[in-house]
Write a protein that holds these residues in place. Structure first.
Motif, PDB file in Angstrom:
ATOM      1  N   ILE A 182       0.839  -1.200   0.000  1.00  0.00           N
ATOM      2  CA  ILE A 182       0.000   0.000   0.000  1.00  0.00           C
ATOM      3  C   ILE A 182       0.872   1.246   0.000  1.00  0.00           C
ATOM      4  O   ILE A 182       1.826   1.347   0.785  1.00  0.00           O
ATOM      5  CB  ILE A 182      -0.940   0.035   1.217  1.00  0.00           C
ATOM      6  CG1 ILE A 182      -1.879  -1.170   1.219  1.00  0.00           C
ATOM      7  CG2 ILE A 182      -1.755   1.330   1.233  1.00  0.00           C
ATOM      8  CD1 ILE A 182      -2.732  -1.278   2.469  1.00  0.00           C
ATOM      9  N   LEU A 183       0.544   2.190  -0.872  1.00  0.00           N
ATOM     10  CA  LEU A 183       1.203   3.497  -0.876  1.00  0.00           C
ATOM     11  C   LEU A 183       0.182   4.556  -0.471  1.00  0.00           C
ATOM     12  O   LEU A 183      -0.852   4.704  -1.123  1.00  0.00           O
ATOM     13  CB  LEU A 183       1.779   3.815  -2.251  1.00  0.00           C
ATOM     14  CG  LEU A 183       2.583   5.121  -2.331  1.00  0.00           C
ATOM     15  CD1 LEU A 183       3.856   5.020  -1.493  1.00  0.00           C
ATOM     16  CD2 LEU A 183       2.928   5.469  -3.777  1.00  0.00           C
ATOM     17  N   HIS A 184       0.460   5.273   0.601  1.00  0.00           N
ATOM     18  CA  HIS A 184      -0.384   6.373   1.054  1.00  0.00           C
ATOM     19  C   HIS A 184       0.141   7.653   0.403  1.00  0.00           C
ATOM     20  O   HIS A 184       1.255   8.096   0.688  1.00  0.00           O
ATOM     21  CB  HIS A 184      -0.356   6.478   2.579  1.00  0.00           C
ATOM     22  CG  HIS A 184      -0.854   5.233   3.262  1.00  0.00           C
ATOM     23  ND1 HIS A 184      -2.184   4.940   3.371  1.00  0.00           N
ATOM     24  CD2 HIS A 184      -0.184   4.196   3.839  1.00  0.00           C
ATOM     25  CE1 HIS A 184      -2.327   3.781   4.007  1.00  0.00           C
ATOM     26  NE2 HIS A 184      -1.126   3.305   4.287  1.00  0.00           N
ATOM     27  N   MET A 185      -0.655   8.255  -0.486  1.00  0.00           N
ATOM     28  CA  MET A 185      -0.224   9.381  -1.306  1.00  0.00           C
ATOM     29  C   MET A 185      -0.905  10.658  -0.826  1.00  0.00           C
ATOM     30  O   MET A 185      -2.129  10.778  -0.870  1.00  0.00           O
ATOM     31  CB  MET A 185      -0.532   9.116  -2.780  1.00  0.00           C
ATOM     32  CG  MET A 185       0.039   7.794  -3.284  1.00  0.00           C
ATOM     33  SD  MET A 185      -0.184   7.523  -5.077  1.00  0.00           S
ATOM     34  CE  MET A 185       1.069   8.636  -5.741  1.00  0.00           C
ATOM     35  N   GLU A 196       6.810  -6.319  10.768  1.00  0.00           N
ATOM     36  CA  GLU A 196       7.148  -7.016   9.521  1.00  0.00           C
ATOM     37  C   GLU A 196       6.200  -6.621   8.402  1.00  0.00           C
ATOM     38  O   GLU A 196       6.616  -6.347   7.265  1.00  0.00           O
ATOM     39  CB  GLU A 196       7.104  -8.525   9.739  1.00  0.00           C
ATOM     40  CG  GLU A 196       7.663  -9.334   8.571  1.00  0.00           C
ATOM     41  CD  GLU A 196       9.131  -9.049   8.295  1.00  0.00           C
ATOM     42  OE1 GLU A 196       9.530  -9.175   7.116  1.00  0.00           O
ATOM     43  OE2 GLU A 196       9.868  -8.696   9.236  1.00  0.00           O
ATOM     44  N   GLY A 197       4.900  -6.565   8.724  1.00  0.00           N
ATOM     45  CA  GLY A 197       3.917  -6.192   7.709  1.00  0.00           C
ATOM     46  C   GLY A 197       4.045  -4.761   7.235  1.00  0.00           C
ATOM     47  O   GLY A 197       3.713  -4.430   6.090  1.00  0.00           O
ATOM     48  N   ILE A 198       4.583  -3.904   8.109  1.00  0.00           N
ATOM     49  CA  ILE A 198       4.695  -2.481   7.767  1.00  0.00           C
ATOM     50  C   ILE A 198       5.701  -2.237   6.646  1.00  0.00           C
ATOM     51  O   ILE A 198       5.683  -1.193   5.991  1.00  0.00           O
ATOM     52  CB  ILE A 198       5.071  -1.675   9.034  1.00  0.00           C
ATOM     53  CG1 ILE A 198       4.636  -0.221   8.883  1.00  0.00           C
ATOM     54  CG2 ILE A 198       6.562  -1.743   9.300  1.00  0.00           C
ATOM     55  CD1 ILE A 198       4.862   0.588  10.133  1.00  0.00           C
ATOM     56  N   LYS A 199       6.564  -3.235   6.413  1.00  0.00           N
ATOM     57  CA  LYS A 199       7.535  -3.085   5.330  1.00  0.00           C
ATOM     58  C   LYS A 199       6.853  -3.038   3.963  1.00  0.00           C
ATOM     59  O   LYS A 199       7.468  -2.636   2.979  1.00  0.00           O
ATOM     60  CB  LYS A 199       8.537  -4.242   5.361  1.00  0.00           C
ATOM     61  CG  LYS A 199       9.441  -4.236   6.579  1.00  0.00           C
ATOM     62  CD  LYS A 199      10.397  -5.422   6.561  1.00  0.00           C
ATOM     63  CE  LYS A 199      11.298  -5.439   7.779  1.00  0.00           C
ATOM     64  NZ  LYS A 199      12.221  -6.602   7.758  1.00  0.00           N
ATOM     65  N   ARG A 200       5.593  -3.434   3.913  1.00  0.00           N
ATOM     66  CA  ARG A 200       4.871  -3.480   2.643  1.00  0.00           C
ATOM     67  C   ARG A 200       3.980  -2.248   2.453  1.00  0.00           C
ATOM     68  O   ARG A 200       2.942  -2.299   1.803  1.00  0.00           O
ATOM     69  CB  ARG A 200       4.055  -4.761   2.551  1.00  0.00           C
ATOM     70  CG  ARG A 200       4.930  -6.020   2.550  1.00  0.00           C
ATOM     71  CD  ARG A 200       4.107  -7.292   2.476  1.00  0.00           C
ATOM     72  NE  ARG A 200       3.380  -7.420   1.219  1.00  0.00           N
ATOM     73  CZ  ARG A 200       3.881  -7.905   0.089  1.00  0.00           C
ATOM     74  NH1 ARG A 200       5.145  -8.290   0.043  1.00  0.00           N
ATOM     75  NH2 ARG A 200       3.144  -8.006  -1.003  1.00  0.00           N
ATOM     76  N   GLN A 201       4.384  -1.124   3.027  1.00  0.00           N
ATOM     77  CA  GLN A 201       3.684   0.127   2.749  1.00  0.00           C
ATOM     78  C   GLN A 201       4.659   1.297   2.789  1.00  0.00           C
ATOM     79  O   GLN A 201       5.752   1.199   3.332  1.00  0.00           O
ATOM     80  CB  GLN A 201       2.528   0.358   3.714  1.00  0.00           C
ATOM     81  CG  GLN A 201       2.884   0.571   5.163  1.00  0.00           C
ATOM     82  CD  GLN A 201       1.644   0.811   6.011  1.00  0.00           C
ATOM     83  OE1 GLN A 201       0.543   1.015   5.502  1.00  0.00           O
ATOM     84  NE2 GLN A 201       1.808   0.782   7.315  1.00  0.00           N
ATOM     85  N   GLY A 202       4.249   2.380   2.167  1.00  0.00           N
ATOM     86  CA  GLY A 202       5.079   3.577   2.119  1.00  0.00           C
ATOM     87  C   GLY A 202       4.200   4.793   1.968  1.00  0.00           C
ATOM     88  O   GLY A 202       2.966   4.703   1.903  1.00  0.00           O
ATOM     89  N   ALA A 203       4.850   5.971   1.907  1.00  0.00           N
ATOM     90  CA  ALA A 203       4.128   7.232   1.752  1.00  0.00           C
ATOM     91  C   ALA A 203       4.765   8.058   0.642  1.00  0.00           C
ATOM     92  O   ALA A 203       5.992   8.020   0.446  1.00  0.00           O
ATOM     93  CB  ALA A 203       4.122   8.017   3.057  1.00  0.00           C
TER      94      ALA A 203
END
Length: 298
Positions: free
Chosen positions: A6-9, A57-64
């Motif tokens: 997931i990418l939070h834009m 660990e799961g947080i590695k699969r998201q960014g901003a």
């Protein structure tokens, strides 16, 4: 099964750029969630809502991602995002307002390559005159060029005050050494062009900044780069596809919008992929964009 990427834009504007959404998804994100009309004060809460919803660990699969149209505002939002992180709850952040950081990085990298290949030199000590100086691409390219040792001059078009403020802000924030000048009149633009080693044209689309007659007298001019792809092009004599092509009647070479755009596209895609593949959180702005753009053109 792994959770989706997931990418939070986030953007302070009414709409998130569709260009950036497409780029993010094509780079490998599964979902791009957009947040509009975001203020700097909003960023802290949005980031913390995102980081605490998954395991370390799961947080590695998201960014901003941070968009907008103002360089300093985007960088301030990135700083606020950093402060919201609570390791090991931390995600990568990429700022590229109006695509300016990746576009500017591509333009400077292409110009540096042309200097090296055509003139056996680099940006060190070169006078880089940047037209469109109150715009975000011009601002970013002037700062990036200065990191390579250039003497960048931001040129405004509505008097000296607005471009002076931008220059002072850049110098204070990045320890740069930018100069500024007023290019309101054709005579002023001609004088500035004549003094340049390198010219960057980053003015409004569909507006000619300089004519061929204005750049011909520039005895030390080596490279002219133009990011405008909408006719009339920004610099007469520089074609949209030019890639180190000699400019008639001068000793300089031109770099056109499509040549710059190709590197810009690969740079933005590459930075999204860098976030996806990073083992530890990364923070990407114009400095990271320039690093990658140089690798791409070399």
């Amino acid at each position: 099964m792994a959770p989706p990427r997931i990418l939070h834009m986030m953007t302070p504007l009414k709409h998130m750029s569709p260009f950036d959404v497409n780029m993010a998804l094509d780079a490998g994100y599964d979902d791009a969630i957009t947040y509009t009309n975001v203020t700097i004060d909003d960023v802290y809460g949005l980031i913390q809502d995102a980081i605490f919803s998954r395991s370390p660990e799961g947080i590695k699969r998201q960014g901003a991602f941070i968009g907008g149209k103002r360089a300093i505002e985007a960088l301030d939002m990135m700083d606020r995002a950093k402060k919201a992180m609570v390791p090991p709850f931390e995600i990568s952040v990429f700022a590229d307002p109006a695509g300016s950081f990746t576009t500017a990085a591509a333009m400077v990298a292409c110009a540096k390559k042309a200097l090296q290949e055509k003139f056996d030199t680099d940006l060190e000590g070169k006078r880089v005159v940047v037209f469109g100086g109150t715009g975000v691409v011009a601002f970013a390219s002037a700062v990036i060029a200065s990191t390579g040792g250039a003497k960048s001059v931001l040129v405004g078009y509505d008097g000296p005050e607005r471009v002076r403020r931008l220059t002072m802000e850049a110098n204070d924030r990045f320890e740069a050494n930018l100069g500024y000048a007023d290019g309101t009149t054709e005579e002023q633009k001609s004088e500035l062009a004549e003094s340049a080693d390198v010219i960057f044209s980053a003015g409004p689309a569909g507006r000619q900044i300089l004519s061929l007659a204005q750049i011909k007298p520039a005895k030390d001019l080596k490279v002219v780069a133009d990011v405008n792809a909408v006719p009339p092009l920004g610099i007469e004599g520089v074609g949209i596809k030019d890639k180190g092509t000699p400019i008639d009647g001068t000793g300089a070479v031109g770099i056109g919008a499509l040549a710059i755009g190709d590197v810009k596209y690969k740079t933005e895609a590459g930075l999204f992929k860098e976030m996806i593949e990073a083992d530890k959180p990364v923070y990407l702005d114009f400095r990271a964009a320039y690093r990658l753009a140089q690798d791409l053109v070399s």
